[in-house]
Design a protein around this motif. Structure first.
Motif, short mmCIF file in Angstrom:
data_model
loop_
_atom_site.label_atom_id
_atom_site.label_comp_id
_atom_site.label_asym_id
_atom_site.label_seq_id
_atom_site.Cartn_x
_atom_site.Cartn_y
_atom_site.Cartn_z
N ARG A 140 0.84 -1.20 0.00
CA ARG A 140 0.00 0.00 0.00
C ARG A 140 0.88 1.25 0.00
O ARG A 140 1.88 1.31 0.72
CB ARG A 140 -0.90 0.01 1.24
N TRP A 141 0.48 2.21 -0.85
CA TRP A 141 1.10 3.52 -0.80
C TRP A 141 -0.01 4.56 -0.76
O TRP A 141 -0.76 4.72 -1.72
CB TRP A 141 2.01 3.77 -2.01
N LYS A 142 -0.17 5.21 0.39
CA LYS A 142 -1.22 6.19 0.60
C LYS A 142 -2.57 5.60 0.22
O LYS A 142 -3.04 4.66 0.86
CB LYS A 142 -0.91 7.49 -0.15
N ALA A 189 6.58 -0.55 -0.50
CA ALA A 189 6.27 0.84 -0.86
C ALA A 189 6.52 1.73 0.35
O ALA A 189 5.96 1.51 1.42
CB ALA A 189 4.82 0.95 -1.32
N ALA A 190 7.36 2.74 0.17
CA ALA A 190 7.66 3.70 1.23
C ALA A 190 8.45 4.85 0.62
O ALA A 190 9.11 4.70 -0.41
CB ALA A 190 8.47 3.04 2.35
N GLN A 191 8.37 6.00 1.26
CA GLN A 191 9.14 7.18 0.89
C GLN A 191 9.00 7.52 -0.60
O GLN A 191 9.95 7.92 -1.27
CB GLN A 191 10.62 6.98 1.25
N GLY A 192 7.79 7.31 -1.12
CA GLY A 192 7.50 7.67 -2.50
C GLY A 192 8.01 6.70 -3.54
O GLY A 192 7.99 7.00 -4.74
N ARG A 193 8.48 5.54 -3.11
CA ARG A 193 9.03 4.56 -4.04
C ARG A 193 8.31 3.22 -3.90
O ARG A 193 7.88 2.83 -2.81
CB ARG A 193 10.52 4.32 -3.77
N VAL A 194 8.20 2.51 -5.01
CA VAL A 194 7.78 1.11 -5.03
C VAL A 194 8.98 0.30 -5.47
O VAL A 194 9.56 0.55 -6.53
CB VAL A 194 6.60 0.87 -5.98
N ALA A 251 6.02 5.95 -6.76
CA ALA A 251 4.81 5.35 -6.20
C ALA A 251 3.54 6.05 -6.68
O ALA A 251 2.47 5.43 -6.72
CB ALA A 251 4.87 5.36 -4.68
N GLU A 252 3.63 7.30 -7.03
CA GLU A 252 2.45 8.04 -7.47
C GLU A 252 2.11 7.79 -8.94
O GLU A 252 0.94 7.72 -9.31
CB GLU A 252 2.67 9.54 -7.25
#
Length: 644
Positions: A326-328, A366-371, A385-386
């Motif tokens: 999960r990212w956001k 997924a963390a800190q904007g990266r997958v 990630a976005e």
């Protein structure tokens, strides 16, 4: 009327020179020509042909390669054989070395051979099954011989210990293959590894296709013995393992097709010929009445828990052998088409996709904007990630089936080379690399008290210094045999202890500082599935039959359970972790049943039958919402509405 071919003439000579037990030749020759001239109802007028059938060669186990060489030499010296079928479990655990050795021996065959993998080639595959397809160009086959269509397809399971499972992409291929035959009434011989029954969780999908076609017989292995079977209306035959034992030497089956009969004779190289052990009448079974129909899946449990609903389901159409991330407000999941996709958390609407060149069995992080994820193309990828835009990649020499974690702007991930790496999250630069492991790494590592902790398929658990990669300690469970390694378990830690469960059916607590064994027990018959409460006070495990348990993590000696719950799930060997969120423990079984339990008491709050395939480790969003992926290639969000 059928016409004699060159192969028929060769078979005619074989029929003339082969004697009956009384020494007569002419009856066989007469039968041979009758087969050419007289059509058999439900079966093409093919004449006579013979083939060899090998199964369960298990190259990599004791004496297996010698047994296979003997059988190959015997096949080459046997006149009148047209081809060879090899029906799975080619190797002991699917390594590149074992597969390559098996292929070198099989390539010594002087006639064509057609091959599929078995569960030993796919479950413990350091390449996620890619090495098999690379070596043999395919992991399924379809060819025509003697007026009959031979179709071979395996059933996994892929990287997970569970029932066999027909992959959605393979079911589509089989359906298309059957439809695209020039003559849809052409007789079909289907070859697989598992019996086509409830040892495969979605067995009925393929059996229903076969029953609608002119399938005359199903050939399978897996059971290591010659057996006469039936799969509803279709005759089935299980073939022996090629492996020799103390009681019986190596061997295989010679199969003769003559008119409307398929006859099976066990062949022991170097021994006198044996009498046939089975003859199967070949005919069209499409109108047969089914008197032994197996029960289809039962979803009635969902009526008892009406508060659970499937908020959305996204069908990828390809096997998913990894868990979601999960990212956001996005759900991120990968599948064996080589695609990573982000879906809207609330609706399942696609947001972006990124496609690689080979299957993915690695669970993304997924963390800190990266997958971050790894592919069986041997590449570690970083995406935005976005947007899903490629940021960087790190190339390695071998497929990767391990899952990464992200911690303190670093990526930690194992590999199928036995190497473990730390990469910079922003640039992908290699920070350090460890070569302490001698087997491939499959699981997701644990970061705890400055150590990176992971297991490999070499029987060991390792702890490396987080900053340098230097070995802090290693542990061996004492049980000999690679397949007892704790390598599929995602370890957990609390109270300066590391906890694992392994295929040896034991639960172990180790000192996180030193790796010393604090306690170890086989009392609860556990296997690979383990979890931890959010506050670290409780350890959760799933037994192999029916029960969930909770234990205190603070105990310095083997503790008694805090609670146990008989959930009546039956036999389960899914290596998925138990995950707690908001005081609720979530787990999905090998047969598609999702559980939610109260973490403090073990009370079952709800259960939901999502499907029939294996559920990967679940990702709870809250105490009432949980994300899942399954082996049928589905990504879904389940919700529970009601009182706890």
């Amino acid at each position: 009327m059928a016409r004699a071919t060159a192969n028929d003439v060769a078979m005619c000579y074989w029929a003339w020179t082969w004697k009956t037990p009384r020494g007569h030749r002419w009856p066989e020759l007469l039968c041979f020509w009758l087969c050419l001239l007289l059509p058999v109802p439900g079966f093409a007028a093919t004449g006579l042909f013979r083939f060899a059938w090998l199964s369960d060669t298990h190259v990599g186990s004791s004496n297996a390669v010698e047994d296979l060489r003997v059988s190959v030499q015997d096949i080459n010296s046997t006149p009148g054989l047209s081809f060879v079928i090899v029906s799975g479990d080619i190797t002991e655990y699917g390594s590149r070395e074992q597969l390559g050795l098996a292929k070198r021996v099989l390539d010594e065959l002087s006639i064509p051979y057609h091959i599929i993998p078995g569960n030993h080639d796919t479950k413990w595959s350091e390449s996620g099954g890619c090495d098999f397809r690379l070596l043999w160009q395919n992991d399924r086959f379809a060819f025509e011989f003697g007026g009959c269509r031979f179709i071979g397809m395996h059933q996994g399971p892929l990287m997970k210990m569970g029932d066999g499972h027909w992959a959605p992409q393979d079911v589509r291929w089989l359906e298309a293959t059957l439809k695209q035959m020039p003559d849809t009434n052409e007789p079909v011989v289907f070859v697989t590894h598992y019996p086509v029954n409830d040892t495969i969780d979605n067995w009925y999908l393929v059996l229903d296709l076969l029953r609608r076609s002119n399938t005359q017989v199903v050939l399978c292995g897996h059971g290591h013995a010659n057996r006469n079977l039936a799969f509803e209306t279709i005759p089935g035959v299980m073939g022996r393992s090629n492996l020799g034992t103390s009681r019986r030497p190596a061997g295989f089956n010679l199969v003769q097709v003559q008119g409307g009969t398929m006859t099976f004779t066990e062949r022991l190289p170097g021994a006198a010929p044996l009498e046939p052990w089975l003859s199967v009448a070949l005919r069209d079974h499409r109108t047969d009445k089914c008197t032994n129909q197996l029960a289809r899946p039962d979803f009635s449990v969902n009526d008892r828990y009406a508060g659970v609903r499937e908020r959305w389901i996204h069908e990828t159409g390809y096997t998913i052998a990894s868990s979601p991330a999960r990212w956001k407000h996005s759900v991120i999941a990968a599948d064996t088409s080589g695609t990573v996709r982000a879906l809207a958390l609330g609706s399942g609407t696609p947001r972006w996709t990124f496609t690689t060149s080979s299957p993915i069995v690695s669970t993304p992080a997924a963390a800190q904007g990266r997958v971050i994820f790894a592919g069986t193309d041997g590449v570690v990828y970083a995406l935005n990630a976005e947007t899903g835009v490629h940021v960087w990649h790190f190339d390695t020499a071998r497929p990767i089936v391990a899952s990464p974690i992200i911690h303190s702007s670093r990526v930690y991930i194992g590999s199928s080379q036995g190497l473990f790496r730390a990469l910079d999250l922003r640039s992908g630069k290699l920070l350090w690399q460890s070569d302490v492991a001698t087997g491939f790494v499959e699981s997701r590592p644990l970061l705890y008290e400055g150590k990176v902790i992971f297991a490999a398929w070499d029987q060991h658990l390792y702890a490396l210094n987080e900053g340098t990669g230097e070995l802090a300690w290693t542990w061996h469970g004492g049980q000999p045999g690679v397949l007892y390694s704790p390598a599929a378990c995602w370890p957990v830690a609390a109270k300066d202890k590391v906890f694992i469960v392994a295929p040896d059916r034991k639960m172990t607590a180790l000192s996180a500082s030193t790796g010393d064994q604090l306690w170890r027990t086989g009392d609860y018959v556990v296997r690979e599935s383990i979890g931890l409460s959010a506050n670290g006070s409780r350890l959760y495990v799933r037994a192999m039959n029916d029960f969930f348990y909770a234990f205190p993590t603070a105990a310095s000696q083997q503790p008694a359970p805090l609670w146990k719950c008989n959930a009546h799930f039956g036999y389960d060997i899914n290596p998925a972790s138990l995950v707690e969120k908001g005081g609720v423990v979530f787990y999905g079984t090998k047969n598609g049943l999702v559980f939610a339990l109260d973490g403090k008491t073990g009370t079952i709050l709800w259960r939901h039958k999502f499907g029939v395939g294996l559920i990967n480790t679940l990702l709870p969003i809250s105490a009432s919402q949980v994300l899942l992926t399954d082996s049928d290639g589905r990504i879904a969000l389940l919700e529970h509405h009601g009182k706890r």
